[in-house]
Scaffold this active site. Structure first.
Site, PDB file in Angstrom:
ATOM      1  N   ARG A  30       0.860  -1.178   0.000  1.00  0.00           N
ATOM      2  CA  ARG A  30       0.000   0.000   0.000  1.00  0.00           C
ATOM      3  C   ARG A  30       0.903   1.237   0.000  1.00  0.00           C
ATOM      4  O   ARG A  30       2.020   1.200   0.516  1.00  0.00           O
ATOM      5  CB  ARG A  30      -0.887   0.026   1.247  1.00  0.00           C
ATOM      6  CG  ARG A  30      -1.832  -1.167   1.378  1.00  0.00           C
ATOM      7  CD  ARG A  30      -2.593  -1.099   2.704  1.00  0.00           C
ATOM      8  NE  ARG A  30      -3.530  -2.216   2.845  1.00  0.00           N
ATOM      9  CZ  ARG A  30      -3.241  -3.363   3.463  1.00  0.00           C
ATOM     10  NH1 ARG A  30      -2.033  -3.548   3.999  1.00  0.00           N
ATOM     11  NH2 ARG A  30      -4.144  -4.328   3.556  1.00  0.00           N
ATOM     12  N   HIS A  83      -3.110   3.379  -5.690  1.00  0.00           N
ATOM     13  CA  HIS A  83      -3.104   1.919  -5.512  1.00  0.00           C
ATOM     14  C   HIS A  83      -3.081   1.146  -6.829  1.00  0.00           C
ATOM     15  O   HIS A  83      -3.163  -0.083  -6.824  1.00  0.00           O
ATOM     16  CB  HIS A  83      -4.328   1.486  -4.700  1.00  0.00           C
ATOM     17  CG  HIS A  83      -4.086   1.492  -3.220  1.00  0.00           C
ATOM     18  ND1 HIS A  83      -2.886   1.870  -2.658  1.00  0.00           N
ATOM     19  CD2 HIS A  83      -4.893   1.152  -2.181  1.00  0.00           C
ATOM     20  CE1 HIS A  83      -2.972   1.775  -1.337  1.00  0.00           C
ATOM     21  NE2 HIS A  83      -4.172   1.339  -1.029  1.00  0.00           N
ATOM     22  N   ARG A 117      -0.499  -1.566  -7.006  1.00  0.00           N
ATOM     23  CA  ARG A 117      -0.854  -2.670  -6.097  1.00  0.00           C
ATOM     24  C   ARG A 117      -1.880  -3.586  -6.762  1.00  0.00           C
ATOM     25  O   ARG A 117      -1.755  -4.813  -6.733  1.00  0.00           O
ATOM     26  CB  ARG A 117      -1.399  -2.096  -4.790  1.00  0.00           C
ATOM     27  CG  ARG A 117      -1.909  -3.129  -3.777  1.00  0.00           C
ATOM     28  CD  ARG A 117      -2.249  -2.399  -2.485  1.00  0.00           C
ATOM     29  NE  ARG A 117      -3.078  -3.170  -1.575  1.00  0.00           N
ATOM     30  CZ  ARG A 117      -2.597  -4.030  -0.675  1.00  0.00           C
ATOM     31  NH1 ARG A 117      -1.305  -4.272  -0.606  1.00  0.00           N
ATOM     32  NH2 ARG A 117      -3.412  -4.669   0.152  1.00  0.00           N
ATOM     33  N   HIS A 168      -4.084  -8.966   3.261  1.00  0.00           N
ATOM     34  CA  HIS A 168      -5.539  -8.970   3.437  1.00  0.00           C
ATOM     35  C   HIS A 168      -5.923  -9.916   4.573  1.00  0.00           C
ATOM     36  O   HIS A 168      -5.494 -11.067   4.590  1.00  0.00           O
ATOM     37  CB  HIS A 168      -6.242  -9.444   2.160  1.00  0.00           C
ATOM     38  CG  HIS A 168      -6.220  -8.439   1.060  1.00  0.00           C
ATOM     39  ND1 HIS A 168      -6.393  -8.776  -0.264  1.00  0.00           N
ATOM     40  CD2 HIS A 168      -6.046  -7.086   1.074  1.00  0.00           C
ATOM     41  CE1 HIS A 168      -6.327  -7.686  -1.004  1.00  0.00           C
ATOM     42  NE2 HIS A 168      -6.122  -6.655  -0.220  1.00  0.00           N
TER      43      HIS A 168
END
Length: 297
Positions: A147, A243, A246, A269
């Site tokens: 991130r 992002h 990512r 996650h």
């Protein structure tokens, strides 16, 4: 006063839960809106007096203001957490948020770059110290799927180039170890040996891995400005967010056969359903490719 309970809740989130500043800001924004609504409707005595009907009125107001489903869902989550805190602290025994349903969110697939677009974005001419830094940053992002908040929080001590991994702290200050590829390692070594010392100048106590032209830790806004500039230079017309790399990292891994659980671990996650959205991206891209190239599509 209603405000005191909210201040106690923020203290609990910061000290006991260890939430990041970004997450705390979201809670504060949501609960400030919630408190203001209750004040506007003369619900200022105690939290015991707040009913399910009051909360529903607040949520309908958000809907009338044109707030997105995601924003309304986030408000509900903040309100639930707050009322659970009130019960835990024995401020009230009433939880009016208990049976309020979260609206179903429309699944929005994340925007990603193609492999060719990533290659173009990463073709950075390293003719200045800042461009060497930019190259190292983007190579690291695409190699690890960090991130942006994790990227700018990195210290030099979090980088373990000899062992080939980076140590980062994600949401809720959860630590994770993410492997580095040879390409990212090469450009990080180049940045540290050729550019970083010059950028920090006299500010040699700065621990940040990535610094700005003043030798201070790069901010999220600073990174965003850099990314937009590099996107324009690369001639990429897609709308890019901080992002995007990512999302591209995760999608390209899955397209090339990576295990979903491993991708989940690398992304940090907590729930695999969050990672599964990228499988929908790969299916959508496969369908587009079929429609474009199959003679009978």
């Amino acid at each position: 006063m209603l405000e005191y309970a909210i201040e106690d809740f923020f203290h609990f989130l910061r000290i006991e839960r260890g939430l990041s500043d970004n997450t705390l800001s979201s809670y504060k924004r949501d609960l400030t809106n919630y408190l203001q609504y209750m004040k506007d409707h003369d619900k200022t005595a105690t939290w015991d007096k707040i009913s399910r009907t009051d909360i529903m009125g607040f949520l309908y107001m958000l809907k009338d203001q044109g707030k997105s489903t995601a924003t309304i869902s986030r408000h509900i989550s903040s309100i639930r957490s707050f009322h659970q805190f009130l019960i835990r602290e024995q401020i009230t025994s009433n939880d009016p948020s208990l049976h309020i349903e979260t609206p179903k969110k429309d699944r929005k697939l994340p925007d990603i770059l193609s492999q060719d677009e990533v290659d173009r974005l990463l073709e950075i001419k390293m003719n200045t110290k800042l461009s060497v830094r930019n190259k190292a940053m983007l190579e690291l992002l695409y190699a690890t799927g960090l991130r942006v908040s994790e990227l700018i929080s990195l210290n030099v001590s979090d980088l373990h180039l000899m062992m080939g991994f980076v140590q980062c702290f994600g949401k809720g200050s959860k630590e994770r170890i993410v492997p580095l590829g040879d390409t990212a390692k090469h450009y990080l070594e180049k940045y540290i040996s050729e550019a970083r010392d010059s950028l920090i100048k006299k500010n040699n106590r700065e621990d940040a891995l990535f610094v700005n032209q003043h030798g201070r830790r790069l901010t999220r806004q600073g990174f965003w400005k850099i990314l937009k500039g590099l996107t324009l230079e690369a001639g990429i017309l897609k709308t890019i967010t901080p992002h995007t790399l990512r999302h591209s990292f995760a999608t390209h891994l899955l397209e090339n056969g990576a295990d979903l659980r491993l991708v989940q671990e690398m992304l940090g996650h907590a729930d695999i359903s969050t990672t599964q959205v990228y499988t929908h991206v790969t299916k959508a891209r496969l369908k587009d490719m079929y429609q474009s190239y199959h003679p009978r599509a």
